[in-house]
Design a protein around this motif. Sequence first.
Motif, PDB file in Angstrom:
ATOM      1  N   MET A   1      37.987  37.872  27.085  1.00 39.20           N
ATOM      2  CA  MET A   1      37.006  37.920  27.591  1.00 39.20           C
ATOM      3  C   MET A   1      37.158  36.817  29.000  1.00 39.20           C
ATOM      4  N   CYS A   2      36.209  36.882  29.796  1.00 39.09           N
ATOM      5  CA  CYS A   2      36.447  36.094  31.426  1.00 39.09           C
ATOM      6  C   CYS A   2      35.992  34.903  31.244  1.00 39.09           C
ATOM      7  N   GLU A   3      37.059  33.835  31.709  1.00 39.61           N
ATOM      8  CA  GLU A   3      36.724  32.494  31.876  1.00 39.61           C
ATOM      9  C   GLU A   3      35.311  31.966  32.285  1.00 39.61           C
TER      10      GLU A   3
ATOM     11  N   SER B   1      41.403  33.595  30.790  1.00 37.58           N
ATOM     12  CA  SER B   1      40.754  34.760  29.890  1.00 37.58           C
ATOM     13  C   SER B   1      41.127  34.282  28.732  1.00 37.58           C
TER      14      SER B   1
ATOM     15  N   ARG C   1      35.495  43.484  39.724  1.00 37.06           N
ATOM     16  CA  ARG C   1      35.358  43.293  38.304  1.00 37.06           C
ATOM     17  C   ARG C   1      36.168  41.902  37.632  1.00 37.06           C
ATOM     18  N   CYS C   2      37.123  41.675  38.392  1.00 36.90           N
ATOM     19  CA  CYS C   2      37.603  40.272  38.252  1.00 36.90           C
ATOM     20  C   CYS C   2      36.825  39.234  39.061  1.00 36.90           C
ATOM     21  N   SER C   3      36.299  38.247  38.204  1.00 35.41           N
ATOM     22  CA  SER C   3      35.473  37.302  38.865  1.00 35.41           C
ATOM     23  C   SER C   3      36.181  36.408  40.054  1.00 35.41           C
ATOM     24  N   LYS C   4      37.710  36.733  39.968  1.00 37.08           N
ATOM     25  CA  LYS C   4      38.109  35.910  41.131  1.00 37.08           C
ATOM     26  C   LYS C   4      38.772  37.005  42.000  1.00 37.08           C
TER      27      LYS C   4
ATOM     28  N   CYS D   1      37.478  40.520  30.380  1.00 33.83           N
ATOM     29  CA  CYS D   1      38.426  40.282  31.489  1.00 33.83           C
ATOM     30  C   CYS D   1      38.838  41.612  32.149  1.00 33.83           C
ATOM     31  N   VAL D   2      38.598  41.938  33.068  1.00 28.44           N
ATOM     32  CA  VAL D   2      38.945  43.376  33.516  1.00 28.44           C
ATOM     33  C   VAL D   2      40.475  43.484  33.664  1.00 28.44           C
ATOM     34  N   TRP D   3      41.168  42.374  33.695  1.00 26.35           N
ATOM     35  CA  TRP D   3      42.770  42.658  33.688  1.00 26.35           C
ATOM     36  C   TRP D   3      43.203  43.229  32.415  1.00 26.35           C
TER      37      TRP D   3
ATOM     38  N   CYS E   1      43.970  35.460  35.765  1.00 28.02           N
ATOM     39  CA  CYS E   1      44.364  34.329  35.848  1.00 28.02           C
ATOM     40  C   CYS E   1      44.509  33.861  34.273  1.00 28.02           C
TER      41      CYS E   1
HETATM   42  S1  SF4 Z   1      39.361  35.680  33.059  1.00 24.11           S
HETATM   43 FE1  SF4 Z   1      40.041  37.776  33.968  1.00 24.11          FE
HETATM   44  S2  SF4 Z   1      38.367  38.652  34.933  1.00 24.11           S
HETATM   45 FE2  SF4 Z   1      37.830  36.326  34.548  1.00 24.11          FE
HETATM   46  S3  SF4 Z   1      38.644  35.430  36.445  1.00 24.11           S
HETATM   47 FE3  SF4 Z   1      40.274  35.477  35.120  1.00 24.11          FE
HETATM   48  S4  SF4 Z   1      41.663  37.206  35.344  1.00 24.11           S
HETATM   49 FE4  SF4 Z   1      39.406  37.207  36.456  1.00 24.11          FE
END
Ligand code: SF4
Lengths: 215, 288
Positions: free
Chosen positions: A166-168, A162, A149-152, A175-177, A159
């Motif tokens: 929301m996710c970058e 965010s 669920r984290c794109s990375k 952003c799952v974190w 990262c």
């Molecule tokens: S914004 Fe959050 S979910 Fe998106 S890549 Fe960065 S840490 Fe992962």
Amino acid sequence: MIITKQKDFDELLGMMDGQDSVFIVGCGECATICRTGGEKEVAEMSSKLTEKGKTVTGTAVINAPCLELDTRRVLRQNKVAVDKTEAILVLACGAGVQAVAEAVNCSVYPGCDSLFLGNVFRHQHFYEKCSTCGECVIGNYGGICPVTRCSKSLLNGPCGGSIKGMCEVDNKKECVWISIYDRMKKSNTIDRLSKVLPAKRHSAGTIPGRVINGA
Amino acid sequence: MGLREIFVQKDFVVTTEIPPPKGVNTASSLDIAKKILGRVDGINVTDNQRGIMRMCSLAFSHLLKEIGHNPIMQACTRDRNRLALQSDILGAGALGIENICVMTGDHPKLGDHPDAKPVFDLDSIQLIKVIKEMETGVCMSGKRLESSAKFFVGGVANPFFEPFELELIKIKKKIDAGAEFFQTQPFFDKESLEKFLEEVRGLNTKFLIGISPIKSIKMINFLNEKVLTKKIPENISKRVETAENQTEEGIRIAAEFIREIKGMVRSIHIMPIGIESYLPYLLNEAEL
Ligand code: SF4
Ligand code: SF4
């Protein structure tokens, strides 16, 4: 379940170029729920292909095409139609397509793109939460999976990208974190995030997977 | 002299960054570097920054070293798996490149090869730890290296991340893993900086405070929309927007800010994205 979306109709026609007869297979489980390969979609596909001048030799919605022996049985039951077709179009996930391909000699084409192993939140709302990585580590993250669920797939925190939760990579996805943080905060386990967690053992999820229990 | 010694010897440390060229001809990038020789303590060499493919950081870091600069090789985990990353670390060690700044890197989807496979085999914290282990003569799998080198390893920090507690956990983990310095995202006002310094007080590390000279009002709008969590203050946007020469005004604003915070911090990192040729002017204006 496996989430699919139907391929663009022109792409399908392009794949079957030069082959005039087609048998259509659907799926009674996932592709039915996704509305990509149930009874209704198979019937619709049949009329669209007929309109384009193809001869549809027959159709079958198999309970779950990924159950290979069932698939073989249904194809045998439809032997007459299957024997005279040049191509089979399968409206199911890639696993279903291959179950069909390994059971017949004619050309077999995927009618769908397989997207992910998905949870159904509500009607037609699908979310990817597990990517079957081979070694489940979500015990470290309050039961929420950063691998998927984290794109990375970051395992030690977010990262810097965010923005407002929301996710970058896609500002429509959370952003799952932030979810992991909120959950671990609620369960009073946030201090567990302070430990440097090791890199994933990708050997645990080497493809293709193979499990034979009791052998 | 590596950054570690520079931090011991100098009261005020200034680093900046120059991206490697998108091509094989390094003349114009090196030309900019030559003009600031002796005026900065380190040059960060970006690693396919923002996911845009360029010459590798290792090669350009080496070229900078050859002309007498102190390169900081960026290593992001987006494009290379653990084998490739460790190979590059060995390469850096062999070429005498000491400073390494580790980060995850922007997702390839945001760059110029959106269809690339995102690697992210390691995250930044894991890579920092691996480099520190390599210093002791073992690679990530536990196998012995035939020889090893010492590095000065750092990472990046986002002072504006919300919730900041989560960012602080990550900063501390990087320090635990072996990070000795941090480059921060850019600050544009003193109050935010004061708040950040208060929040990280007592941490045993060095923060190179990010300074980003503004190129144009277009850049401000882009940063506000796509990159920054905290928007650039209104008065800065106004000054840039109404200036006759927006870039020069942006440089002057950055220089004023550097002079304003010089007493508060020990080190800064200037990120002149796209306007590297203005660096000598900025250094003059900032009295550095
Ligand atoms: S914004 Fe959050 S979910 Fe998106 S890549 Fe960065 S840490 Fe992962
Ligand atoms: S850690 Fe692996 S197995 Fe567990 S939920 Fe995530 S992807 Fe699935």
